[in-house]
Design a protein around this motif. Structure first.
Motif, mmCIF file in Angstrom:
data_model
loop_
_atom_site.group_PDB
_atom_site.id
_atom_site.type_symbol
_atom_site.label_atom_id
_atom_site.label_comp_id
_atom_site.label_asym_id
_atom_site.label_seq_id
_atom_site.Cartn_x
_atom_site.Cartn_y
_atom_site.Cartn_z
ATOM 1 N N SER B 305 0.850 -1.191 0.000
ATOM 2 C CA SER B 305 0.000 0.000 0.000
ATOM 3 C C SER B 305 0.885 1.240 0.000
ATOM 4 C CB SER B 305 -0.958 0.004 1.186
ATOM 5 O OG SER B 305 -0.230 0.067 2.375
ATOM 6 N N LEU B 306 0.367 2.282 -0.586
ATOM 7 C CA LEU B 306 1.130 3.503 -0.831
ATOM 8 C C LEU B 306 0.550 4.632 0.013
ATOM 9 C CD1 LEU B 306 3.135 5.212 -2.542
ATOM 10 C CD2 LEU B 306 1.356 5.353 -4.293
ATOM 11 N N HIS B 307 1.426 5.388 0.659
ATOM 12 C CA HIS B 307 0.997 6.519 1.491
ATOM 13 C C HIS B 307 1.763 7.752 1.045
ATOM 14 C CE1 HIS B 307 -0.863 3.749 4.519
ATOM 15 N NE2 HIS B 307 -0.026 2.929 3.929
ATOM 16 N N LEU B 308 1.044 8.760 0.583
ATOM 17 C CA LEU B 308 1.676 10.007 0.136
ATOM 18 C C LEU B 308 1.252 11.127 1.071
ATOM 19 C CD1 LEU B 308 1.100 9.593 -3.694
ATOM 20 C CD2 LEU B 308 3.233 9.253 -2.415
ATOM 21 N N TYR B 309 2.182 12.027 1.398
ATOM 22 C CA TYR B 309 1.885 13.044 2.396
ATOM 23 C C TYR B 309 1.371 14.340 1.784
ATOM 24 C CZ TYR B 309 4.903 9.710 4.854
ATOM 25 O OH TYR B 309 5.464 8.573 5.357
ATOM 26 N N GLY B 310 1.321 14.396 0.453
ATOM 27 C CA GLY B 310 0.782 15.590 -0.196
ATOM 28 C C GLY B 310 1.618 16.831 0.073
ATOM 29 N N LYS B 311 2.900 16.659 0.313
ATOM 30 C CA LYS B 311 3.746 17.827 0.565
ATOM 31 C C LYS B 311 3.867 18.643 -0.722
ATOM 32 C CE LYS B 311 6.322 15.869 4.434
ATOM 33 N NZ LYS B 311 7.614 15.422 4.973
ATOM 34 N N ALA B 312 3.782 19.949 -0.562
ATOM 35 C CA ALA B 312 3.726 20.817 -1.733
ATOM 36 C C ALA B 312 5.060 20.865 -2.465
ATOM 37 C CB ALA B 312 3.303 22.223 -1.315
ATOM 38 N N GLU B 313 6.160 20.724 -1.740
ATOM 39 C CA GLU B 313 7.464 20.860 -2.368
ATOM 40 C C GLU B 313 8.301 19.597 -2.227
ATOM 41 O OE1 GLU B 313 9.787 24.632 -1.891
ATOM 42 O OE2 GLU B 313 8.045 25.113 -0.649
ATOM 43 N N VAL B 314 9.031 19.318 -3.273
ATOM 44 C CA VAL B 314 9.954 18.182 -3.271
ATOM 45 C C VAL B 314 11.361 18.732 -3.138
ATOM 46 C CG1 VAL B 314 10.902 16.335 -4.745
ATOM 47 C CG2 VAL B 314 8.436 16.783 -4.731
ATOM 48 N N TRP B 315 12.181 18.103 -2.306
ATOM 49 C CA TRP B 315 13.601 18.392 -2.347
ATOM 50 C C TRP B 315 14.374 17.111 -2.024
ATOM 51 C CZ3 TRP B 315 11.178 21.913 1.439
ATOM 52 C CH2 TRP B 315 11.255 21.468 2.755
ATOM 53 N N PRO B 316 15.670 17.111 -2.361
ATOM 54 C CA PRO B 316 16.428 15.875 -2.204
ATOM 55 C C PRO B 316 16.358 15.351 -0.774
ATOM 56 C CG PRO B 316 17.688 17.431 -3.509
ATOM 57 C CD PRO B 316 16.484 18.173 -2.996
ATOM 58 N N ARG B 317 16.046 14.077 -0.625
ATOM 59 C CA ARG B 317 15.989 13.364 0.643
ATOM 60 C C ARG B 317 14.849 13.815 1.555
ATOM 61 N NH1 ARG B 317 20.079 10.133 1.619
ATOM 62 N NH2 ARG B 317 20.365 10.464 3.840
ATOM 63 N N ARG B 318 13.936 14.633 1.058
ATOM 64 C CA ARG B 318 12.772 14.962 1.874
ATOM 65 C C ARG B 318 11.828 13.751 1.907
ATOM 66 N NH1 ARG B 318 8.034 19.685 1.431
ATOM 67 N NH2 ARG B 318 7.882 19.883 3.695
ATOM 68 N N LYS B 319 11.263 13.473 3.085
ATOM 69 C CA LYS B 319 10.313 12.366 3.209
ATOM 70 C C LYS B 319 8.968 12.788 2.610
ATOM 71 C CE LYS B 319 12.341 10.349 7.391
ATOM 72 N NZ LYS B 319 12.231 10.265 8.867
ATOM 73 N N LEU B 320 8.567 12.122 1.533
ATOM 74 C CA LEU B 320 7.364 12.530 0.801
ATOM 75 C C LEU B 320 6.242 11.501 0.912
ATOM 76 C CD1 LEU B 320 9.308 13.739 -2.332
ATOM 77 C CD2 LEU B 320 8.238 15.204 -0.607
#
Lengths: 355, 355
Positions: B305-320
């Motif tokens: 199962s997949l869980h996404l946090y809906g974080k607005a910004e992506v950056w290297p090594r950020r937990k998404l």
């Protein structure tokens, strides 16, 4: 989400809340415009609206599936036409036809309006020919032919939630035993304590119906188990269903996630029952502002979890939440869920204490 | 919920979203006014703010628990003062003190700032005395004494989520094995494949720490397992923790529900692991707008199962987000979770395609 209510339960987690009636042309157009794929939560949603959206966006399950299941008479015809086993039934568009139909299906029987009505509403049970006139008068023929159905002396009611993906992949949850009280689902125990062959029959039936409906999404198939092991189809609901709420706690993929996976064209998730489970509905027992008491006692069994729907109004027999319990077996789970539900009460809320 | 961000993840499901900084006096007063009980999601929340709220409303875990865990140096002192086993460490408020402290703890060692810093930030590893000056220069003493800690050659990292209720009731989830990469948790397997005696030692340690902290809520205790079976405490987090995300799918009570039960003074729920499970984090691999691809392939294993946090910004090594997989054992589950995570990619999103 399209919902006329400002308290729409889905609104807080939706990107857009379109406040319009379910059959508003503007609302439906806006829903189509803002969505990649559209589904519905109650099958009373007008199939006309679903068809309107379908001109612009995929609706899953389709308006055709919706039309077949949302209308009792069409559902009966669909099941008959595909050779699925059902209790003897007839349709009747007049009092005279109703008399003839009743003789054909046998006694006791239940007379039902052709569409709408749920949780036991819109139906009258008839024990003798003398009851038919009152039933016809109470229900009327103005909505179309009435459905008259033999009341079968079942030994148990069963239900199966089946999911079907866009590519036809099927996954089926455990066959469960359900108990209704005056037409309202009150209890579910998973798995159903029935011989393997009967569980298998119920599973195959549910999967065949999903295929015949060309379903995309989840479908609840409610069934009667007769004394000799025969399984008859009672009702279909092409959506997450009360009989599958236990999957939130007892399966790794809940019926809700499964529905979303299916309608988004994603692969389906595992449906294995990880532990025996049971669910007991929490029904309103009064009208007016009320608050739930007994939560601490209900949760004193660690295997119990409580689910409240946050409905703004309480009324008698309204479904306001449910408890799920896991257990060593379905009977143990059911005993735990019943104990928890019995501890919960809707206590009148003084007007001054209203939030 | 108090959160300065208009995209606060908790806002959609909160009754009230107070948009103010975490240390805003007005915001905290409003939070206290509108809440029955207050908790926090990140322990970087200023303990001063928690103390301010505590004057008016219960804060759970308490500001004292928060203060002990949120500040690395205080956490070390707390663990030492209560006799919990930790790796050799010292504090040092000058370069000279750092040299002496390093000699005392041994090599290799890690120098860390006294508070803040997470996911590997705010720390420097030193292999020889020659590395200390650069570490001191990089970290500085302006935030208070640095913590210098022996880097222990562990055979595995373990973690335990323990919940403690208002009445002292304790329930502990399975001991899990964790894997970090450069300070960031990347993988969890449950249960940890360790002898029963070691799992029991880890469990008792976590429960004792929860008691010593007078915890109300859930606490993650991260530990090192050494070659001879010794278990050392590494870090504490008094909140639902990344190492417990698998409980959403593999337990009937998730760590999140458990935290809410605890802080609301309700009985705790069952923590049994229903099936072996594993979690792999989804980390950002680029900066800028991106969308996730490979979902269909990742979910082709029904146990995933997949869980996404809906974080607005992506950056290297950020937990998404993360994937959880169930399996026949922790290794099988981990293999499934790794395969699913490997199928997922953050694909650059053209500016024109941004939502």
């Amino acid at each position: 989400v399209l919902d006329p209510s400002p308290q729409a339960p889905a609104a807080p987690v939706a990107d857009v809340h379109i406040r319009a009636s379910f059959d508003s042309a503007d609302g439906l157009a806006e829903l189509a415009r803002t969505s990649d794929v559209v589904t519905f939560e109650v099958e009373h949603t007008a199939p006309d609206g679903a068809r309107q959206v379908e001109l612009r966006r995929p609706v899953r399950p389709s308006s055709a599936t919706l039309a077949a299941c949302q209308h009792r008479l069409r559902e009966k015809r669909f099941l008959r036409d595909h050779g699925f086993p059902v209790a003897p039934w007839h349709e009747a568009d007049s009092a005279a036809a109703l008399d003839a139909a009743a003789r054909s299906v046998g006694w006791p029987c239940v007379v039902k309006i052709p569409f709408a009505g749920y949780d036991g509403r819109g139906q009258v049970r008839c024990a003798t020919p003398g009851d038919l006139a009152a039933a016809a008068a109470a229900l009327g023929f103005d909505r179309g032919p009435l459905v008259i159905e033999r009341h079968i002396p079942f030994v148990a009611e069963l239900a199966v939630i089946v999911a079907r993906g866009l590519d036809g992949e099927r996954r089926t949850y455990s066959v469960v035993k359900t108990v209704h009280d005056d037409g309202i689902l009150v209890e579910v125990a998973a798995p159903a304590a029935v011989p393997q062959a009967i569980a298998e029959r119920a599973r195959v039936l549910a999967e065949s119906i999903a295929g015949a409906l060309d379903l995309v999404g989840v479908l609840a198939v409610e069934m009667f188990l007769l004394e000799r092991g025969e399984v008859l189809v009672n009702e279909l609901a092409p959506r997450p269903h009360n009989s599958g709420h236990y999957t939130i706690n007892a399966c790794s993929t809940s019926q809700f996630e499964q529905h979303v996976r299916a309608i988004c064209g994603l692969p389906l998730g595992e449906t294995t029952l990880l532990r025996p489970a049971a669910m007991v509905n929490l029904l309103g027992d009064r009208r007016g502002p009320a608050r739930l008491t007994g939560v601490e006692q209900a949760l004193s069994d660690p295997q119990v979890s409580l689910h409240l729907y946050g409905k703004a109004e309480v009324w008698p027999r309204r479904k306001l939440g449910h408890v799920t319990a896991l257990g060593d077996g379905p009977d143990d789970a059911l005993a735990r869920a019943r104990r928890a539900a019995a501890a919960l009460r809707w206590e009148p809320l003084a007007a001054s204490a209203r939030p």
